[in-house]
Design a protein around this motif. Structure first.
Motif, PDB file in Angstrom:
ATOM      1  N   ALA A  39     -31.927  -0.627 -22.306  1.00  0.00           N
ATOM      2  CA  ALA A  39     -30.770  -1.519 -22.196  1.00  0.00           C
ATOM      3  C   ALA A  39     -29.535  -0.927 -22.859  1.00  0.00           C
ATOM      4  N   ALA A  40     -29.729  -0.024 -23.826  1.00  0.00           N
ATOM      5  CA  ALA A  40     -28.610   0.544 -24.578  1.00  0.00           C
ATOM      6  C   ALA A  40     -28.213   1.935 -24.094  1.00  0.00           C
ATOM      7  N   THR A  41     -28.809   2.402 -23.010  1.00  0.00           N
ATOM      8  CA  THR A  41     -28.560   3.764 -22.529  1.00  0.00           C
ATOM      9  C   THR A  41     -27.289   3.847 -21.682  1.00  0.00           C
ATOM     10  N   GLU A  42     -26.448   4.824 -22.028  1.00  0.00           N
ATOM     11  CA  GLU A  42     -25.268   5.175 -21.236  1.00  0.00           C
ATOM     12  C   GLU A  42     -25.337   6.668 -20.983  1.00  0.00           C
ATOM     13  N   GLY A  43     -25.614   7.039 -19.739  1.00  0.00           N
ATOM     14  CA  GLY A  43     -25.805   8.453 -19.436  1.00  0.00           C
ATOM     15  C   GLY A  43     -27.048   8.965 -20.136  1.00  0.00           C
ATOM     16  N   ASN A  44     -26.865   9.970 -21.002  1.00  0.00           N
ATOM     17  CA  ASN A  44     -28.006  10.518 -21.743  1.00  0.00           C
ATOM     18  C   ASN A  44     -27.998  10.058 -23.199  1.00  0.00           C
ATOM     19  N   GLN A  45     -27.161   9.053 -23.499  1.00  0.00           N
ATOM     20  CA  GLN A  45     -27.086   8.541 -24.859  1.00  0.00           C
ATOM     21  C   GLN A  45     -27.608   7.116 -24.945  1.00  0.00           C
ATOM     22  N   VAL A  46     -28.259   6.827 -26.066  1.00  0.00           N
ATOM     23  CA  VAL A  46     -28.685   5.462 -26.382  1.00  0.00           C
ATOM     24  C   VAL A  46     -27.790   4.993 -27.523  1.00  0.00           C
ATOM     25  N   ARG A  47     -26.921   4.028 -27.243  1.00  0.00           N
ATOM     26  CA  ARG A  47     -25.921   3.590 -28.211  1.00  0.00           C
ATOM     27  C   ARG A  47     -26.370   2.269 -28.840  1.00  0.00           C
ATOM     28  N   LEU A  48     -26.565   2.308 -30.169  1.00  0.00           N
ATOM     29  CA  LEU A  48     -27.108   1.162 -30.880  1.00  0.00           C
ATOM     30  C   LEU A  48     -26.291   0.849 -32.126  1.00  0.00           C
ATOM     31  N   ARG A  59     -42.390  10.099 -27.979  1.00  0.00           N
ATOM     32  CA  ARG A  59     -42.726  10.135 -26.548  1.00  0.00           C
ATOM     33  C   ARG A  59     -42.042  11.314 -25.848  1.00  0.00           C
ATOM     34  N   ASN A  60     -41.456  12.220 -26.633  1.00  0.00           N
ATOM     35  CA  ASN A  60     -40.765  13.396 -26.077  1.00  0.00           C
ATOM     36  C   ASN A  60     -39.642  13.004 -25.128  1.00  0.00           C
ATOM     37  N   ASP A  61     -38.961  11.921 -25.451  1.00  0.00           N
ATOM     38  CA  ASP A  61     -37.831  11.459 -24.646  1.00  0.00           C
ATOM     39  C   ASP A  61     -36.584  12.214 -25.115  1.00  0.00           C
ATOM     40  N   PRO A  62     -35.861  12.888 -24.215  1.00  0.00           N
ATOM     41  CA  PRO A  62     -34.747  13.742 -24.629  1.00  0.00           C
ATOM     42  C   PRO A  62     -33.433  13.017 -24.898  1.00  0.00           C
ATOM     43  N   ARG A  63     -33.359  11.718 -24.696  1.00  0.00           N
ATOM     44  CA  ARG A  63     -32.085  11.026 -24.878  1.00  0.00           C
ATOM     45  C   ARG A  63     -31.611  11.092 -26.327  1.00  0.00           C
ATOM     46  N   GLU A  64     -30.281  11.196 -26.477  1.00  0.00           N
ATOM     47  CA  GLU A  64     -29.673  11.218 -27.804  1.00  0.00           C
ATOM     48  C   GLU A  64     -29.397   9.788 -28.262  1.00  0.00           C
ATOM     49  N   VAL A  65     -29.794   9.472 -29.479  1.00  0.00           N
ATOM     50  CA  VAL A  65     -29.554   8.141 -30.036  1.00  0.00           C
ATOM     51  C   VAL A  65     -28.319   8.194 -30.925  1.00  0.00           C
ATOM     52  N   VAL A  66     -27.347   7.317 -30.643  1.00  0.00           N
ATOM     53  CA  VAL A  66     -26.062   7.327 -31.340  1.00  0.00           C
ATOM     54  C   VAL A  66     -25.826   5.975 -32.005  1.00  0.00           C
TER      55      VAL A  66
END
Length: 265
Positions: free
Chosen positions: A143-152, A203-210
């Motif tokens: 729900a928080a993903t924008e492109g390759n970023q997870v914005r929280l 889980r080896n998920d490549p998304r960047e958490v910001v």
């Protein structure tokens, strides 16, 4: 005791039925699949005969604002009406820590309406506020993903395992009604972005958490302590790292938008 679990086939409900039966109680899982529909009242009179307690861990099939409000108000009114007729002595409802602080979200406004109905009824009750489950991590990230970023939002969270939630609800269901709210939570606090980052990494998920102070949580703006309990909460035993080593299903947390994934309860 004979205990009916509304939403008894879901993530928490199925675990709860199993735990109650293991402790010698007659636990009945009730859901539309078993012929019990709290929205229409179908099957309620029959299933509530001789019941000591009803535990409602059901969830709305739709999270659209009007639909979720209708679900919780209609379902809860029907349950309380049939419980009064059947002489049920304890109504237990599972809700969410921070519900009263998340009024920007239609889902949590509906949960507040549900709790108001329970408090105003003649049935002795216990309301269990649980923190978000470990199982919700992937859906929170989605729900928080924008492109390759997870914005929280950079706030605190004290998540817990669904297994521990079921254990806590089971203990409360077989006890005396609290006629109040009790909070349950995990044994550890994290920053929200840290919790999600660790889960994705495992889980080896490549998304960047910001960490983003302006990020919203299913439509609601979060303060530092919105998602954590106050003092005196009952704590589960399962630590996040231990849980991560187990294979887990993907489920959608309360307040998320409709998706192909099953709902929490």
């Amino acid at each position: 005791m004979k205990i009916v679990v509304i939403g008894g086939s879901g993530l928490i409900g199925s675990k709860l039925v199993k735990k109650l039966r293991e402790h010698g109680h007659e636990a009945v899982g009730a859901s539309p699949d078993s012929g019990v529909n709290t929205l229409t009242g179908e099957g309620l009179a029959e299933v509530l005969k001789g019941v000591s307690a009803v535990v409602d861990v059901s969830n709305s099939p739709s999270f659209e604002d009007a639909a979720v409000l209708k679900f919780f108000e209609t379902s809860t009114r029907n349950l309380l009406t049939y419980e009064a007729t059947a002489g049920v002595g304890h109504h237990v409802a599972l809700s969410v820590v921070g519900t009263d602080r998340l009024s920007e979200s239609g889902y949590f406004r509906a949960k507040m309406a549900q709790e108001k109905l329970i408090k105003e009824s003649s049935i002795p009750y216990s309301i269990v506020h649980a923190t978000q489950f470990f199982e919700f991590g992937k859906s929170i990230a989605a729900a928080a993903t924008e492109g390759n970023q997870v914005r929280l939002a950079p706030v605190l969270i004290q998540p817990m395992a669904a297994e521990d939630v079921a254990s806590a609800v089971a203990r409360i269901a077989v006890g005396r009604p609290l006629n109040g709210v009790i909070e349950v939570a995990g044994p550890e606090r994290f920053r929200l972005e840290e919790f999600i980052r660790r889960g994705l990494s495992a889980r080896n998920d490549p998304r960047e958490v910001v960490a983003d102070p302006d990020a919203r949580y299913f439509g609601a703006k979060l303060a530092e302590l919105t998602l954590v309990p106050g003092e005196g909460a009952r704590l589960g035993e399962t630590r996040f790292d231990d849980w991560l080593r187990q294979p887990q299903p993907i489920v959608a947390p309360p307040g998320s938008r409709p998706s192909p994934r099953p709902t929490a309860n």
